[in-house]
Design an enzyme around this catalytic site. Structure first.
Site, PDB file in Angstrom:
ATOM      1  CG  ASN A  24      -3.901  10.781   3.521  1.00 24.39           C
ATOM      2  OD1 ASN A  24      -4.907   9.743   2.554  1.00 24.39           O
ATOM      3  ND2 ASN A  24      -3.136  11.618   3.665  1.00 24.39           N
ATOM      4  CB  CYS A 120      -3.085   5.509  -5.926  1.00 24.16           C
ATOM      5  SG  CYS A 120      -4.122   7.133  -5.877  1.00 24.16           S
ATOM      6  NE  ARG A 125       0.230   3.676  -1.696  1.00 24.93           N
ATOM      7  CZ  ARG A 125      -0.261   4.002  -2.484  1.00 24.93           C
ATOM      8  NH1 ARG A 125       0.066   4.827  -1.241  1.00 24.93           N
ATOM      9  NH2 ARG A 125      -1.237   4.441  -2.704  1.00 24.93           N
ATOM     10  N   PRO A 126       3.570  -2.962   0.593  1.00 26.40           N
ATOM     11  CG  PRO A 126       4.971  -3.444   1.532  1.00 26.40           C
ATOM     12  CD  PRO A 126       5.088  -2.420   0.652  1.00 26.40           C
ATOM     13  CB  ILE A 127      -0.601  -5.201   4.062  1.00 28.54           C
ATOM     14  CG1 ILE A 127      -0.241  -6.220   3.624  1.00 28.54           C
ATOM     15  CG2 ILE A 127      -0.675  -4.377   2.884  1.00 28.54           C
ATOM     16  CD1 ILE A 127      -1.890  -6.804   3.474  1.00 28.54           C
ATOM     17  CG  LEU A 129       5.921  -2.869   8.121  1.00 32.34           C
ATOM     18  CD1 LEU A 129       5.979  -1.090   7.962  1.00 32.34           C
ATOM     19  CD2 LEU A 129       7.065  -3.272   9.179  1.00 32.34           C
ATOM     20  CG  ASP A 309      -0.023  11.964   0.173  1.00 32.94           C
ATOM     21  OD1 ASP A 309       0.580  10.975  -0.371  1.00 32.94           O
ATOM     22  OD2 ASP A 309      -1.117  11.835   1.215  1.00 32.94           O
TER      23      ASP A 309
END
EC number: 2.5.1.7
Length: 423
Positions: A24, A120, A125-127, A129, A309
């Site tokens: 990460n 995944c 998980r929108p982008i 932002l 995670d």
């Protein structure tokens, strides 16, 4: 297609395990190597993972020279000279984290085109932002089908408040702001150790980033960045996975190079459960007797809360602890898919929206199971170690995205595990 076969029931992990550089962390670090227009950037302690090869190809597709020495675990990147501004779809589509190249390409070139990312299948998980922040800095954003185009002759410093402390958005905006004119402030920024690691690299490149690891980031833009050298921080999620593996097998394992402060939320819950966790000179030691462990309630949160995670792996631990444990997932929706697979192994659990009740202490039975995402694959393998009989875990492409030689490391600690190729 490969599969992992685990013979469970008597496993008690013993010994020590070495942790790799953080997956990460290295992906945004590779995105940051796009920024320097002078010199080369050398990344060391790089984990050998499929996601790293994918990100290398994303950067390479911008006409940037990328050399990965797997033997030395080093990547040398030369982004000097002109670079392209369109990220290659064939690689971006494979990995969610590839969206973090949008900010660096835009800041460097004034124009960027990136396809909607893959990865995944954990929630939406929108982008948004990422895009709102870039617009606040003066970028014009258009979305056409699956492509995102951003344009700004010169980004301008801005005061940005993020509705949620998104790690990816914080990284994207922090990198873009390094070459903007003026000062950018990011409020409610992500505070993960990987954010701190990225800020350290950027500052070595000549950026002026302050406040990494706190809720407020301040970035003073500079005219240009230069190449440098940087050692990738250790992987706290891999470290945490082996801590949980030691605990659920009544083991005694030294997790070498693990950083106590980075793993504090997990360590706190392990100790509450009754696991012995101690800091040693060269890592963290975990000892446990599962018969003496007690159930706990865990809620995932952005750092410094319990990491999402580690949620799947920790639910595998809950399965061997007598009593009723509760896992509340607040970061991503749809992240209990592994529990459906563990039901095939005899796990008794109820799931209601963001909450899973784990009725632990009943013996699991080996079964064929399928990985649904990266951390789920690790959780299923751990469950297989304590189950009676044989567990076969398929769909290992997820595992290879985030763990290097996972089965070999477990085998070295005493697990009866092997990886085989299917015709």
């Amino acid at each position: 297609m490969d599969k992992i076969i685990v013979e469970g029931g008597q496993t008690q992990l013993q010994g020590q395990v070495v942790i790799e550089g953080a997956k990460n962390a290295v992906l945004p670090l590779l995105a940051a190597t796009i920024l320097p227009s002078q010199g080369k950037t050398l990344l060391t302690n790089v984990p050998i993972l499929s996601d790293v090869f994918t990100m290398n190809n994303v950067v390479r597709g911008l006409d940037i020279q990328v050399d990965f020495n797997c033997d030395k675990k080093e990547i040398l990147v030369d982004a000097s000279g002109d670079i392209l501004d369109v990220a290659p779809y064939e690689f971006v589509s494979q990995m969610r984290a590839s969206i973090v190249v949008l900010g660096p390409i835009l800041a460097r070139n004034g124009h960027a085109k990136v396809s909607m990312p893959g990865g995944c299948t954990i929630g939406s998980r929108p982008i948004d932002l990422h895009l709102k922040g870039l617009e606040a800095m003066g970028a014009t954003i258009t979305q056409n089908g699956g492509d995102i185009t951003a344009q700004a002759e010169k980004l301008k410093g801005a005061n940005i408040y993020m509705d949620f402390p998104s790690v990816g958005a914080t990284q994207n905006l922090m990198m873009a702001a390094t070459l903007a004119s003026g000062t950018t402030t990011i409020e409610n920024a992500a505070r993960e150790p990987e954010i701190v690691d990225l800020a350290q690299l950027l500052n070595k490149m000549g950026a002026k980033v302050k406040g990494a690891g706190t809720e407020t980031l301040t970035i003073i833009g500079v005219d240009a960045l230069h190449g440098t050298e940087h050692d990738v921080v250790q992987d706290r999620i891999e470290a945490g996975t082996f801590m949980v593996a030691a605990a659920m097998t009544s083991g005694n394992v030294l997790v070498k190079d693990a950083i106590w402060e980075h793993n504090r939320p997990l360590i706190s819950k392990l100790m509450e459960m009754g696991v012995e966790v101690s800091e040693e000179e060269d890592g963290i030691r975990v000892k446990a007797d599962t018969k003496k462990l007690k159930p706990v309630t865990v809620k995932t949160l952005p750092h410094p809360g319990f990491p999402t995670d580690m949620q799947a792996q920790f639910t595998a631990l809950m399965a061997v602890v007598n009593g009723e444990s509760t896992m509340i997932e607040t970061v991503f929706e749809n992240r209990f898919q592994h529990l459906e697979e563990m039901r095939r192994m005899g796990l008794q659990t109820e799931i209601l929206r963001d909450t899973a009740m784990i009725h632990g202490g009943r013996a699991l039975q080996g079964a064929p199971v399928m990985s649904t995402d990266l951390r789920a694959s690790a959780a299923l393998i751990l469950a297989g170690m304590v189950a009676q009989g044989q567990t076969v875990v398929g769909q290992l492409t997820h595992l290879d995205r985030g763990y290097y030689q996972f089965h070999e490391k477990l085998a070295a600690l005493g697990a009866n595990i092997k990886r085989v190729s299917e015709a």
